[in-house]
Motif scaffolding. Structure first.
Motif, PDB file in Angstrom:
ATOM      1  N   GLY A  77      18.584 -37.392  46.415  1.00 40.17           N
ATOM      2  CA  GLY A  77      18.102 -38.759  46.276  1.00 40.17           C
ATOM      3  C   GLY A  77      16.854 -39.032  47.095  1.00 40.17           C
ATOM      4  O   GLY A  77      16.049 -39.902  46.739  1.00 40.17           O
ATOM      5  N   MET A  78      16.683 -38.304  48.188  1.00 40.83           N
ATOM      6  CA  MET A  78      15.512 -38.488  49.051  1.00 40.83           C
ATOM      7  C   MET A  78      14.374 -37.536  48.681  1.00 40.83           C
ATOM      8  O   MET A  78      13.379 -37.444  49.400  1.00 40.83           O
ATOM      9  CB  MET A  78      15.916 -38.284  50.512  1.00 40.83           C
ATOM     10  N   GLY A  79      14.545 -36.835  47.574  1.00 42.44           N
ATOM     11  CA  GLY A  79      13.456 -35.997  47.074  1.00 42.44           C
ATOM     12  C   GLY A  79      13.389 -34.605  47.662  1.00 42.44           C
ATOM     13  O   GLY A  79      12.422 -33.874  47.409  1.00 42.44           O
ATOM     14  N   ALA A  80      14.409 -34.204  48.428  1.00 40.88           N
ATOM     15  CA  ALA A  80      14.401 -32.869  49.015  1.00 40.88           C
ATOM     16  C   ALA A  80      15.029 -31.871  48.054  1.00 40.88           C
ATOM     17  O   ALA A  80      15.745 -32.242  47.125  1.00 40.88           O
ATOM     18  CB  ALA A  80      15.151 -32.870  50.343  1.00 40.88           C
ATOM     19  N   LEU A  81      14.758 -30.611  48.289  1.00 38.22           N
ATOM     20  CA  LEU A  81      15.365 -29.544  47.506  1.00 38.22           C
ATOM     21  C   LEU A  81      16.370 -28.819  48.402  1.00 38.22           C
ATOM     22  O   LEU A  81      15.979 -28.110  49.334  1.00 38.22           O
ATOM     23  CB  LEU A  81      14.302 -28.571  47.004  1.00 38.22           C
ATOM     24  N   PRO A  82      17.673 -28.999  48.167  1.00 41.69           N
ATOM     25  CA  PRO A  82      18.670 -28.323  48.999  1.00 41.69           C
ATOM     26  C   PRO A  82      18.674 -26.818  48.739  1.00 41.69           C
ATOM     27  O   PRO A  82      18.650 -26.381  47.591  1.00 41.69           O
ATOM     28  CB  PRO A  82      19.999 -28.949  48.548  1.00 41.69           C
ATOM     29  N   VAL A  83      18.699 -26.054  49.814  1.00 44.50           N
ATOM     30  CA  VAL A  83      18.874 -24.610  49.728  1.00 44.50           C
ATOM     31  C   VAL A  83      20.251 -24.297  50.308  1.00 44.50           C
ATOM     32  O   VAL A  83      20.491 -24.474  51.498  1.00 44.50           O
ATOM     33  CB  VAL A  83      17.780 -23.848  50.498  1.00 44.50           C
ATOM     34  N   VAL A  84      21.155 -23.869  49.449  1.00 39.95           N
ATOM     35  CA  VAL A  84      22.557 -23.670  49.824  1.00 39.95           C
ATOM     36  C   VAL A  84      22.840 -22.181  49.977  1.00 39.95           C
ATOM     37  O   VAL A  84      22.374 -21.363  49.192  1.00 39.95           O
ATOM     38  CB  VAL A  84      23.501 -24.262  48.752  1.00 39.95           C
ATOM     39  N   ASN A  85      23.610 -21.856  50.998  1.00 34.54           N
ATOM     40  CA  ASN A  85      24.052 -20.481  51.185  1.00 34.54           C
ATOM     41  C   ASN A  85      25.420 -20.518  51.846  1.00 34.54           C
ATOM     42  O   ASN A  85      25.821 -21.547  52.414  1.00 34.54           O
ATOM     43  CB  ASN A  85      23.070 -19.701  52.060  1.00 34.54           C
ATOM     44  N   GLU A  86      26.144 -19.431  51.749  1.00 41.63           N
ATOM     45  CA  GLU A  86      27.384 -19.336  52.509  1.00 41.63           C
ATOM     46  C   GLU A  86      27.037 -19.236  53.987  1.00 41.63           C
ATOM     47  O   GLU A  86      26.043 -18.622  54.369  1.00 41.63           O
ATOM     48  CB  GLU A  86      28.181 -18.103  52.079  1.00 41.63           C
ATOM     49  N   ASN A  87      27.864 -19.847  54.820  1.00 36.54           N
ATOM     50  CA  ASN A  87      27.617 -19.812  56.256  1.00 36.54           C
ATOM     51  C   ASN A  87      28.100 -18.474  56.807  1.00 36.54           C
ATOM     52  O   ASN A  87      29.128 -18.379  57.475  1.00 36.54           O
ATOM     53  CB  ASN A  87      28.335 -20.980  56.952  1.00 36.54           C
TER      54      ASN A  87
END
Length: 382
Positions: A141-151
């Motif tokens: 919603g804030m225009g960012a691109l989430p980069v997801v990975n396993e911790n």
């Protein structure tokens, strides 16, 4: 010819209508053979995803492997270590390098990057699941691109996803995505070994019957990741069953995949979209123990979808705490369901076969409750 044309049109329509897209990229598509990050490959992916975000007000979540692979060379490792401790060390070094590279690459387009690291514990429990959704939704919603990975730096064997293909399918479900794109070093699913003559690409999969008799390879070519075609097909199956279409292709064909062109393998949705977290419980949790149910409890839980009460439990095994996932088994040992238990393992033996009313009188009102509530329970074998 007409049928083939209809297939392409159906795929293109689904892809073009997708507004929230999850893209997963594997380690082999981001790193060099020596294990370091390949800046040109990262930039090429960023070029494609940045362009997608400007088309039709689209949102993109990137599930990215590569942290462990990126940490190999800086730590003097020539291959992915087998032991968990060194994998965690490599991930600790590599995760910073990976996100820094993405941050710099997307900054060329004025796109902000937000890092989100997950373990299965973050998404199986109700409150954690909601929090993970809120975080990702707010970033988008804030225009960012989430980069997801396993911790990977803290995940133990018990709370690991095991591969980022499955993580991507579950993230697509979590964020209520319209499309999942799985990118690797292979340009689609083939009806045999793609390196051998006579094999052909499977353009679309409408259901399990389309894969009957197809031999699916289990390892990738580059040797720096954990997944192979098996994990990608399983991830596609999970997402499709949750109502999310999937495109499986190579990273070099990412632009074509996101434009709806005939590339890779397209998996049609096979189920309905669901907004609950039970998909995570079924596919991402590792049971810490098991409860054996009598026949009446099995029928109540599986057929009538009721909560599990202590009166229906015949035996308990394992060491677990309240809130942990456990298997529910029938008297023959078959796992029929999985759920989040409300009691510690050491408490349950005194509850076996007893009614909640009796337990409340003897032990107090805290024991007048379900062992596993139906809202925290998923059926595995109806």
């Amino acid at each position: 010819m007409a049928a083939a044309r209809q297939q392409v049109v159906a795929r293109q329509d689904a892809v073009e209508r997708a507004r929230r897209i999850v893209v997963k990229v594997g380690s082999s598509s981001l790193t060099t053979a020596a294990g370091g990050l390949d800046a040109d490959r990262v930039d090429a992916l960023a070029d494609v995803l940045a362009a997608v975000r400007t088309t039709g007000d689209r949102e993109v979540v990137l599930v990215s492997s590569g942290a462990i692979a990126a940490g190999l060379a800086p730590l003097g490792l020539d291959r992915r270590p087998r032991d968990l401790a060194r994998q965690q060390a490599a991930a600790s070094v590599g995760q910073g390098l990976l996100v820094a590279r993405y941050t710099a690459s997307f900054a060329r387009y004025g796109v902000r990057v937000g890092q989100v690291l997950l373990t299965t514990d973050d998404t199986s429990r109700r409150a954690s699941y909601r929090n993970a959704y809120r975080t990702l939704d707010q970033l988008l919603g804030m225009g960012a691109l989430p980069v997801v990975n396993e911790n990977d730096t803290v995940a133990t064997d018990e709370i690991r996803f095991g591969d980022n293909d499955r993580l991507a399918a579950l993230v697509a479900h979590l964020v209520r995505a319209d499309l999942l794109v799985l990118l690797s070093d292979v340009d689609g699913l083939y009806d045999g070994d793609p390196s051998r003559p006579g094999t052909s690409r499977i353009a679309e999969v409408r259901g399990p019957a389309d894969l009957a008799g197809v031999t699916i390879g289990s390892t990738g070519r580059a040797g720096v990741g954990t997944g192979g075609m098996v994990t990608k097909v399983e991830a596609a199956r999970i997402a499709a069953a949750a109502g999310i279409p999937v495109v499986l292709t190579s990273a070099s064909r990412a632009a074509d995949a996101l434009a709806g062109r005939d590339t890779g393998t397209y998996f049609h949705r096979t189920g309905r979209r669901s907004a609950d977290r039970l998909l995570w419980l079924a596919h991402a949790s590792t049971p810490r123990g098991a409860l054996t149910l009598d026949d009446g409890a099995v029928r109540a839980v599986v057929e009538r979808r009721t909560s599990l009460l202590p009166a229906g439990i015949a035996a308990v095994e394992g060491e677990f705490g309240a809130g942990d996932p456990v298997e529910l088994r029938d008297t023959e040992g078959r796992a029929v369901a999985r759920g989040l238990v409300n009691f510690d393992a050491k408490e349950i033996p005194q509850l076996l076969g007893r009614s909640t009313r009796e337990l409340a009188r003897e032990l107090g009102p805290a024991y007048e409750r379900e062992v596993v509530h139906r809202d925290d329970l998923v059926i595995l074998h109806p």
